[in-house]
Design a protein around this motif. Structure first.
Motif, PDB file in Angstrom:
ATOM      1  N   THR A 161       0.857  -0.998  -0.083  1.00  0.00           N
ATOM      2  CA  THR A 161      -0.070   0.241   0.236  1.00  0.00           C
ATOM      3  C   THR A 161       0.947   1.084   0.027  1.00  0.00           C
ATOM      4  O   THR A 161       1.910   1.254   0.187  1.00  0.00           O
ATOM      5  CB  THR A 161      -0.938   0.113   1.210  1.00  0.00           C
ATOM      6  OG1 THR A 161      -0.053   0.395   2.342  1.00  0.00           O
ATOM      7  CG2 THR A 161      -1.693  -1.304   1.276  1.00  0.00           C
ATOM      8  N   ALA A 162       0.290   2.238  -0.223  1.00  0.00           N
ATOM      9  CA  ALA A 162       1.039   3.601  -0.366  1.00  0.00           C
ATOM     10  C   ALA A 162       1.292   4.123   1.065  1.00  0.00           C
ATOM     11  O   ALA A 162       2.336   4.515   1.105  1.00  0.00           O
ATOM     12  CB  ALA A 162       0.159   4.675  -1.229  1.00  0.00           C
ATOM     13  N   GLU A 163       0.542   3.614   1.923  1.00  0.00           N
ATOM     14  CA  GLU A 163       0.729   4.143   3.287  1.00  0.00           C
ATOM     15  C   GLU A 163       1.951   3.363   4.077  1.00  0.00           C
ATOM     16  O   GLU A 163       2.808   4.078   4.558  1.00  0.00           O
ATOM     17  CB  GLU A 163      -0.388   3.880   4.275  1.00  0.00           C
ATOM     18  CG  GLU A 163      -1.934   4.467   3.926  1.00  0.00           C
ATOM     19  CD  GLU A 163      -2.515   4.240   2.946  1.00  0.00           C
ATOM     20  OE1 GLU A 163      -2.300   3.119   2.115  1.00  0.00           O
ATOM     21  OE2 GLU A 163      -3.125   5.133   2.211  1.00  0.00           O
ATOM     22  N   GLN A 164       2.083   2.190   3.466  1.00  0.00           N
ATOM     23  CA  GLN A 164       3.488   1.159   3.957  1.00  0.00           C
ATOM     24  C   GLN A 164       4.494   1.869   3.494  1.00  0.00           C
ATOM     25  O   GLN A 164       5.563   1.968   3.933  1.00  0.00           O
ATOM     26  CB  GLN A 164       3.283  -0.188   3.618  1.00  0.00           C
ATOM     27  CG  GLN A 164       2.362  -1.083   4.073  1.00  0.00           C
ATOM     28  CD  GLN A 164       2.183  -2.436   3.453  1.00  0.00           C
ATOM     29  OE1 GLN A 164       2.939  -2.806   2.350  1.00  0.00           O
ATOM     30  NE2 GLN A 164       1.523  -3.434   4.175  1.00  0.00           N
ATOM     31  N   ILE A 166       5.111   5.065   2.342  1.00  0.00           N
ATOM     32  CA  ILE A 166       5.163   6.506   2.928  1.00  0.00           C
ATOM     33  C   ILE A 166       5.610   6.486   4.529  1.00  0.00           C
ATOM     34  O   ILE A 166       6.867   6.956   4.991  1.00  0.00           O
ATOM     35  CB  ILE A 166       4.007   7.439   3.134  1.00  0.00           C
ATOM     36  CG1 ILE A 166       3.411   7.661   1.560  1.00  0.00           C
ATOM     37  CG2 ILE A 166       3.930   8.469   3.865  1.00  0.00           C
ATOM     38  CD1 ILE A 166       2.291   8.016   1.244  1.00  0.00           C
ATOM     39  N   GLN A 167       5.333   5.308   5.221  1.00  0.00           N
ATOM     40  CA  GLN A 167       5.611   5.059   6.735  1.00  0.00           C
ATOM     41  C   GLN A 167       7.042   4.673   6.766  1.00  0.00           C
ATOM     42  O   GLN A 167       7.912   5.093   7.557  1.00  0.00           O
ATOM     43  CB  GLN A 167       4.598   4.217   7.392  1.00  0.00           C
ATOM     44  CG  GLN A 167       3.379   4.734   7.624  1.00  0.00           C
ATOM     45  CD  GLN A 167       3.511   5.922   8.641  1.00  0.00           C
ATOM     46  OE1 GLN A 167       4.202   5.844   9.635  1.00  0.00           O
ATOM     47  NE2 GLN A 167       2.421   6.897   8.592  1.00  0.00           N
ATOM     48  N   ARG A 170       9.515   7.615   5.787  1.00  0.00           N
ATOM     49  CA  ARG A 170       9.446   8.554   6.975  1.00  0.00           C
ATOM     50  C   ARG A 170      10.421   8.555   8.062  1.00  0.00           C
ATOM     51  O   ARG A 170      11.081   9.330   8.692  1.00  0.00           O
ATOM     52  CB  ARG A 170       8.059   8.696   7.568  1.00  0.00           C
ATOM     53  CG  ARG A 170       7.042   9.592   6.846  1.00  0.00           C
ATOM     54  CD  ARG A 170       5.649   9.781   7.302  1.00  0.00           C
ATOM     55  NE  ARG A 170       4.879  10.830   6.534  1.00  0.00           N
ATOM     56  CZ  ARG A 170       3.467  10.719   6.850  1.00  0.00           C
ATOM     57  NH1 ARG A 170       2.839  10.089   7.738  1.00  0.00           N
ATOM     58  NH2 ARG A 170       2.583  11.540   6.017  1.00  0.00           N
ATOM     59  N   THR A 213      -2.277   3.345  -4.075  1.00  0.00           N
ATOM     60  CA  THR A 213      -2.277   1.746  -3.806  1.00  0.00           C
ATOM     61  C   THR A 213      -3.198   1.251  -4.910  1.00  0.00           C
ATOM     62  O   THR A 213      -4.257   1.687  -5.434  1.00  0.00           O
ATOM     63  CB  THR A 213      -3.198   1.539  -2.562  1.00  0.00           C
ATOM     64  OG1 THR A 213      -2.387   2.058  -1.548  1.00  0.00           O
ATOM     65  CG2 THR A 213      -3.065   0.023  -2.379  1.00  0.00           C
TER      66      THR A 213
END
Length: 337
Positions: A161-164, A166-167, A170, A213
Protein backbone atom coordinates in the motif's frame (compact mmCIF):
# COMPACT_ATOMS: atom_id res chain seq x y z
CA UNK A 1 -2.40 44.55 -59.80
CA UNK A 2 -5.73 43.14 -58.67
CA UNK A 3 -4.41 39.60 -59.05
CA UNK A 4 -1.47 40.40 -56.82
CA UNK A 5 -3.77 41.95 -54.19
CA UNK A 6 -5.99 38.84 -54.22
CA UNK A 7 -2.93 36.64 -53.81
CA UNK A 8 -1.65 38.68 -50.85
CA UNK A 9 -5.11 38.61 -49.24
CA UNK A 10 -5.31 34.85 -49.75
CA UNK A 11 -1.88 34.26 -48.22
CA UNK A 12 -2.72 36.49 -45.26
CA UNK A 13 -5.92 34.48 -44.77
CA UNK A 14 -3.96 31.23 -44.79
CA UNK A 15 -1.47 32.59 -42.22
CA UNK A 16 -4.23 33.90 -39.94
CA UNK A 17 -6.12 30.59 -40.19
CA UNK A 18 -2.94 28.70 -39.33
CA UNK A 19 -2.37 30.89 -36.28
CA UNK A 20 -5.98 30.51 -35.12
CA UNK A 21 -6.10 26.74 -35.46
CA UNK A 22 -2.63 25.24 -35.13
CA UNK A 23 -0.70 27.49 -32.74
CA UNK A 24 -1.17 26.18 -29.21
CA UNK A 25 -1.25 28.54 -26.24
CA UNK A 26 -0.08 27.76 -22.66
CA UNK A 27 -3.68 27.15 -21.56
CA UNK A 28 -6.25 24.39 -21.49
CA UNK A 29 -9.85 25.11 -22.42
CA UNK A 30 -12.74 23.13 -20.96
CA UNK A 31 -16.39 23.03 -21.98
CA UNK A 32 -19.53 20.95 -21.31
CA UNK A 33 -19.10 17.34 -22.40
CA UNK A 34 -21.72 14.60 -22.49
CA UNK A 35 -23.97 12.65 -20.17
CA UNK A 36 -23.21 9.03 -21.01
CA UNK A 37 -25.40 6.05 -20.13
CA UNK A 38 -23.63 3.71 -17.71
CA UNK A 39 -25.49 0.49 -18.51
CA UNK A 40 -23.47 -0.19 -21.70
CA UNK A 41 -20.23 0.35 -19.75
CA UNK A 42 -20.97 -1.69 -16.61
CA UNK A 43 -21.45 -5.44 -16.96
CA UNK A 44 -22.47 -7.45 -13.89
CA UNK A 45 -22.88 -11.11 -14.83
CA UNK A 46 -26.64 -11.82 -15.05
CA UNK A 47 -27.28 -8.28 -13.78
CA UNK A 48 -30.83 -6.95 -13.71
CA UNK A 49 -32.12 -4.88 -16.61
CA UNK A 50 -33.75 -1.67 -15.41
CA UNK A 51 -36.18 0.88 -16.86
CA UNK A 52 -34.44 4.06 -15.78
CA UNK A 53 -31.03 5.43 -16.68
CA UNK A 54 -27.94 6.26 -14.66
CA UNK A 55 -25.44 8.55 -16.42
CA UNK A 56 -21.91 9.78 -15.85
CA UNK A 57 -21.14 13.33 -16.94
CA UNK A 58 -17.97 14.53 -18.63
CA UNK A 59 -16.10 17.73 -19.41
CA UNK A 60 -14.35 18.19 -22.76
CA UNK A 61 -10.83 19.52 -22.47
CA UNK A 62 -7.97 20.33 -24.82
CA UNK A 63 -5.02 22.62 -25.38
CA UNK A 64 -6.19 26.09 -26.30
CA UNK A 65 -5.49 27.59 -29.70
CA UNK A 66 -6.23 31.21 -30.59
CA UNK A 67 -9.77 30.37 -31.71
CA UNK A 68 -10.74 28.42 -28.57
CA UNK A 69 -9.00 31.01 -26.37
CA UNK A 70 -11.20 33.75 -27.82
CA UNK A 71 -14.32 31.56 -27.61
CA UNK A 72 -13.65 30.97 -23.90
CA UNK A 73 -14.04 34.72 -23.33
CA UNK A 74 -17.45 34.94 -24.98
CA UNK A 75 -19.09 31.50 -24.61
CA UNK A 76 -20.87 30.50 -21.41
CA UNK A 77 -19.32 27.57 -19.54
CA UNK A 78 -16.11 27.64 -21.55
CA UNK A 79 -13.25 27.93 -19.05
CA UNK A 80 -9.52 28.64 -19.42
CA UNK A 81 -6.87 27.15 -17.13
CA UNK A 82 -3.10 27.78 -17.15
CA UNK A 83 -1.15 24.60 -17.85
CA UNK A 84 0.25 24.54 -14.30
CA UNK A 85 -3.32 24.14 -12.97
CA UNK A 86 -3.90 21.01 -15.04
CA UNK A 87 -0.56 19.20 -15.27
CA UNK A 88 2.01 18.54 -12.56
CA UNK A 89 5.36 20.26 -12.83
CA UNK A 90 7.45 18.63 -15.56
CA UNK A 91 4.64 16.23 -16.53
CA UNK A 92 4.40 15.27 -20.21
CA UNK A 93 1.12 14.86 -22.10
CA UNK A 94 1.61 11.08 -22.03
CA UNK A 95 2.25 11.04 -18.27
CA UNK A 96 -0.83 13.20 -17.69
CA UNK A 97 -2.98 10.76 -19.69
CA UNK A 98 -1.56 7.75 -17.82
CA UNK A 99 -2.19 9.47 -14.47
CA UNK A 100 -5.80 10.21 -15.42
CA UNK A 101 -6.40 6.61 -16.51
CA UNK A 102 -4.97 5.29 -13.24
CA UNK A 103 -7.21 7.67 -11.31
CA UNK A 104 -10.12 6.18 -13.22
CA UNK A 105 -8.95 2.67 -12.27
CA UNK A 106 -8.79 3.68 -8.60
CA UNK A 107 -12.28 5.14 -8.91
CA UNK A 108 -13.66 1.94 -10.47
CA UNK A 109 -12.07 -0.22 -7.77
CA UNK A 110 -13.65 1.87 -5.00
CA UNK A 111 -17.02 1.87 -6.79
CA UNK A 112 -17.02 -1.94 -7.04
CA UNK A 113 -16.15 -2.37 -3.35
CA UNK A 114 -18.84 0.10 -2.21
CA UNK A 115 -21.56 -1.38 -4.45
CA UNK A 116 -20.90 -5.01 -3.52
CA UNK A 117 -20.70 -4.24 0.20
CA UNK A 118 -24.00 -2.36 0.15
CA UNK A 119 -25.66 -5.06 -1.95
CA UNK A 120 -24.29 -7.70 0.47
CA UNK A 121 -22.64 -9.68 -2.33
CA UNK A 122 -19.43 -11.76 -2.01
CA UNK A 123 -16.32 -9.62 -2.39
CA UNK A 124 -12.62 -9.83 -1.60
CA UNK A 125 -9.94 -7.25 -2.30
CA UNK A 126 -6.31 -6.93 -1.39
CA UNK A 127 -3.59 -4.41 -2.20
CA UNK A 128 -0.70 -5.59 -4.37
CA UNK A 129 1.57 -2.66 -5.03
CA UNK A 130 1.82 1.10 -5.34
CA UNK A 131 1.35 2.99 -8.60
CA UNK A 132 3.50 6.04 -9.31
CA UNK A 133 0.98 8.79 -10.08
CA UNK A 134 3.46 11.65 -10.34
CA UNK A 135 7.18 12.38 -10.13
CA UNK A 136 8.57 15.59 -8.57
CA UNK A 137 11.21 17.29 -10.77
CA UNK A 138 14.65 17.36 -9.18
CA UNK A 139 13.88 14.57 -6.72
CA UNK A 140 15.61 11.13 -6.69
CA UNK A 141 12.77 9.27 -8.42
CA UNK A 142 12.93 11.52 -11.49
CA UNK A 143 15.87 9.70 -13.06
CA UNK A 144 14.46 6.19 -12.45
CA UNK A 145 10.68 6.03 -12.14
CA UNK A 146 7.86 7.05 -14.49
CA UNK A 147 4.15 7.64 -14.07
CA UNK A 148 2.45 4.25 -14.29
CA UNK A 149 5.30 2.22 -12.73
CA UNK A 150 4.24 -0.09 -9.89
CA UNK A 151 6.43 -0.28 -6.77
CA UNK A 152 6.29 -3.70 -5.11
CA UNK A 153 9.22 -3.60 -2.68
CA UNK A 154 11.63 -1.43 -0.72
CA UNK A 155 14.89 -2.65 0.83
CA UNK A 156 13.84 -6.23 0.19
CA UNK A 157 10.51 -5.82 1.99
CA UNK A 158 7.19 -6.28 0.21
CA UNK A 159 5.21 -3.09 -0.39
CA UNK A 160 1.44 -3.42 -0.82
CA UNK A 161 0.00 0.00 0.00
CA UNK A 162 0.93 3.65 -0.41
CA UNK A 163 0.67 4.04 3.38
CA UNK A 164 3.28 1.31 3.93
CA UNK A 165 5.69 3.00 1.52
CA UNK A 166 5.19 6.44 3.05
CA UNK A 167 5.61 5.21 6.63
CA UNK A 168 8.82 3.35 5.78
CA UNK A 169 10.40 6.34 4.02
CA UNK A 170 9.41 8.68 6.87
CA UNK A 171 11.72 6.75 9.20
CA UNK A 172 14.71 7.53 7.01
CA UNK A 173 16.96 10.57 6.84
CA UNK A 174 18.22 12.73 4.02
CA UNK A 175 21.12 11.05 2.20
CA UNK A 176 20.15 7.47 3.12
CA UNK A 177 19.86 5.00 0.24
CA UNK A 178 16.92 2.69 -0.33
CA UNK A 179 16.46 -0.13 -2.84
CA UNK A 180 13.20 0.22 -4.78
CA UNK A 181 11.77 -2.81 -6.59
CA UNK A 182 9.38 -1.77 -9.32
CA UNK A 183 7.57 -3.09 -12.39
CA UNK A 184 7.18 -1.38 -15.78
CA UNK A 185 5.20 -3.34 -18.30
CA UNK A 186 6.12 -6.93 -17.43
CA UNK A 187 9.72 -6.30 -16.34
CA UNK A 188 10.68 -6.14 -12.65
CA UNK A 189 13.73 -4.07 -11.71
CA UNK A 190 15.52 -2.91 -8.56
CA UNK A 191 17.17 0.51 -8.33
CA UNK A 192 18.96 2.35 -5.51
CA UNK A 193 17.77 5.87 -4.70
CA UNK A 194 19.24 8.41 -2.27
CA UNK A 195 16.54 10.18 -0.27
CA UNK A 196 16.40 13.97 -0.58
CA UNK A 197 14.47 16.91 0.88
CA UNK A 198 11.42 18.16 -0.96
CA UNK A 199 12.06 21.59 -2.56
CA UNK A 200 9.03 23.21 -0.92
CA UNK A 201 9.26 21.26 2.38
CA UNK A 202 12.96 20.98 3.32
CA UNK A 203 12.18 19.20 6.59
CA UNK A 204 10.52 16.33 4.74
CA UNK A 205 12.56 13.74 2.86
CA UNK A 206 11.39 11.25 0.30
CA UNK A 207 11.63 9.72 -3.15
CA UNK A 208 9.64 12.45 -4.88
CA UNK A 209 6.58 10.51 -6.07
CA UNK A 210 2.81 10.66 -5.69
CA UNK A 211 1.80 7.09 -4.72
CA UNK A 212 -1.53 5.28 -5.16
CA UNK A 213 -2.43 1.81 -3.87
CA UNK A 214 -3.35 -0.75 -6.53
CA UNK A 215 -5.98 -3.35 -5.55
CA UNK A 216 -6.80 -6.81 -6.83
CA UNK A 217 -10.58 -7.31 -6.52
CA UNK A 218 -12.55 -10.56 -6.82
CA UNK A 219 -16.36 -10.45 -6.87
CA UNK A 220 -19.28 -12.84 -7.15
CA UNK A 221 -20.98 -12.32 -9.54
CA UNK A 222 -18.13 -11.03 -11.72
CA UNK A 223 -18.22 -7.41 -12.89
CA UNK A 224 -16.48 -5.58 -15.73
CA UNK A 225 -16.37 -1.83 -16.38
CA UNK A 226 -15.51 -0.67 -19.88
CA UNK A 227 -14.49 2.91 -19.20
CA UNK A 228 -12.83 3.16 -22.62
CA UNK A 229 -10.53 6.20 -22.55
CA UNK A 230 -12.43 8.16 -19.91
CA UNK A 231 -9.91 9.50 -17.40
CA UNK A 232 -10.07 10.92 -13.91
CA UNK A 233 -11.90 9.85 -10.74
CA UNK A 234 -15.12 11.88 -11.04
CA UNK A 235 -17.40 9.03 -12.19
CA UNK A 236 -16.89 7.02 -8.99
CA UNK A 237 -20.28 7.72 -7.41
CA UNK A 238 -22.25 7.00 -10.57
CA UNK A 239 -20.30 3.79 -11.26
CA UNK A 240 -21.13 2.56 -7.77
CA UNK A 241 -24.84 3.29 -8.23
CA UNK A 242 -24.98 1.50 -11.60
CA UNK A 243 -23.16 -1.57 -10.25
CA UNK A 244 -25.47 -1.67 -7.22
CA UNK A 245 -28.55 -1.32 -9.44
CA UNK A 246 -27.48 -4.33 -11.50
CA UNK A 247 -26.81 -6.37 -8.37
CA UNK A 248 -30.16 -5.89 -6.62
CA UNK A 249 -33.60 -7.04 -7.87
CA UNK A 250 -35.31 -3.64 -7.51
CA UNK A 251 -34.77 -0.75 -9.91
CA UNK A 252 -33.44 2.12 -7.81
CA UNK A 253 -33.95 4.60 -10.70
CA UNK A 254 -37.76 4.06 -10.63
CA UNK A 255 -37.69 4.83 -14.35
CA UNK A 256 -36.02 8.26 -14.00
CA UNK A 257 -33.00 9.61 -15.89
CA UNK A 258 -30.37 10.24 -13.22
CA UNK A 259 -27.02 11.93 -13.78
CA UNK A 260 -24.35 13.02 -11.35
CA UNK A 261 -20.71 13.27 -10.48
CA UNK A 262 -18.30 12.87 -7.58
CA UNK A 263 -15.32 10.81 -6.54
CA UNK A 264 -15.80 7.87 -4.18
CA UNK A 265 -13.47 6.05 -1.80
CA UNK A 266 -13.58 2.59 -0.24
CA UNK A 267 -15.64 3.97 2.67
CA UNK A 268 -18.34 5.24 0.31
CA UNK A 269 -17.50 8.90 0.89
CA UNK A 270 -18.20 11.24 -2.04
CA UNK A 271 -15.62 13.90 -2.91
CA UNK A 272 -15.65 17.09 -5.02
CA UNK A 273 -14.66 17.33 -8.66
CA UNK A 274 -13.83 20.02 -11.22
CA UNK A 275 -16.14 21.39 -13.90
CA UNK A 276 -19.38 20.94 -11.96
CA UNK A 277 -21.22 23.69 -13.88
CA UNK A 278 -20.23 22.20 -17.22
CA UNK A 279 -21.49 18.80 -16.07
CA UNK A 280 -24.83 20.27 -15.00
CA UNK A 281 -25.18 21.75 -18.49
CA UNK A 282 -24.32 18.38 -20.08
CA UNK A 283 -26.83 16.53 -17.87
CA UNK A 284 -29.58 19.03 -18.65
CA UNK A 285 -28.96 18.73 -22.39
CA UNK A 286 -29.27 14.94 -22.04
CA UNK A 287 -32.69 15.34 -20.40
CA UNK A 288 -31.75 14.20 -16.88
CA UNK A 289 -34.42 14.47 -14.17
CA UNK A 290 -32.01 14.34 -11.22
CA UNK A 291 -28.39 15.38 -10.73
CA UNK A 292 -26.26 14.24 -7.77
CA UNK A 293 -23.63 16.79 -6.70
CA UNK A 294 -20.94 16.49 -3.98
CA UNK A 295 -22.13 18.39 -0.91
CA UNK A 296 -18.69 18.72 0.73
CA UNK A 297 -20.42 18.62 4.14
CA UNK A 298 -22.26 21.85 3.46
CA UNK A 299 -19.24 23.99 2.56
CA UNK A 300 -20.08 27.49 1.29
CA UNK A 301 -18.34 26.96 -2.05
CA UNK A 302 -19.31 23.31 -2.49
CA UNK A 303 -19.96 21.59 -5.80
CA UNK A 304 -23.61 21.36 -4.76
CA UNK A 305 -24.00 25.12 -4.27
CA UNK A 306 -22.30 25.85 -7.59
CA UNK A 307 -24.53 23.28 -9.30
CA UNK A 308 -27.62 24.96 -7.83
CA UNK A 309 -26.53 28.35 -9.20
CA UNK A 310 -25.89 26.88 -12.65
CA UNK A 311 -29.22 25.06 -12.69
CA UNK A 312 -31.02 28.31 -11.87
CA UNK A 313 -29.04 30.24 -14.49
CA UNK A 314 -29.85 27.82 -17.33
CA UNK A 315 -33.47 27.49 -16.22
CA UNK A 316 -33.53 23.71 -15.86
CA UNK A 317 -36.22 21.75 -14.03
CA UNK A 318 -33.62 19.08 -13.20
CA UNK A 319 -33.48 18.40 -9.45
CA UNK A 320 -30.04 19.04 -7.92
CA UNK A 321 -29.43 16.68 -4.99
CA UNK A 322 -26.56 17.09 -2.46
CA UNK A 323 -24.68 13.93 -1.40
CA UNK A 324 -21.80 13.30 0.98
CA UNK A 325 -21.87 9.50 0.75
CA UNK A 326 -23.09 6.63 -1.41
CA UNK A 327 -25.68 6.00 1.32
CA UNK A 328 -27.07 9.54 0.86
CA UNK A 329 -27.67 8.93 -2.84
CA UNK A 330 -29.17 5.50 -2.21
CA UNK A 331 -31.57 6.83 0.46
CA UNK A 332 -32.77 9.54 -1.93
CA UNK A 333 -33.41 7.02 -4.71
CA UNK A 334 -35.21 4.61 -2.40
CA UNK A 335 -37.70 7.38 -1.54
CA UNK A 336 -38.42 8.21 -5.18
CA UNK A 337 -41.90 7.47 -6.50
Amino acid sequence: MKKRAYMITFLLGVVVSFLFIFVQLPYYVTMPGTAQKLEPLVHVENGDKDQGTLMLTTVRMGRANVASYLLAHIRSYYELYPMKDIKQEGETDEEYTIRQLHLMEESKEAAIVVAYKNAHKPLSYRPHGVYVMGVVPGMPAERILQVGDRIVGIDGKKVETAEQLIQYVRQKRKGERVAITWIRGEKEKTSFLTLASFPQSPKQVGLGISPMTDYNIVTNPPVRIDSEKIGGPSAGLMFSLEIYNQLVPEDITKGHKIAGTGTINMKGEVGPIGGISQKVVAANEAGADIFFAPNEKGAKNSNYREALKTAKKIGTTMKIVPVDTFADALRYLQKLK
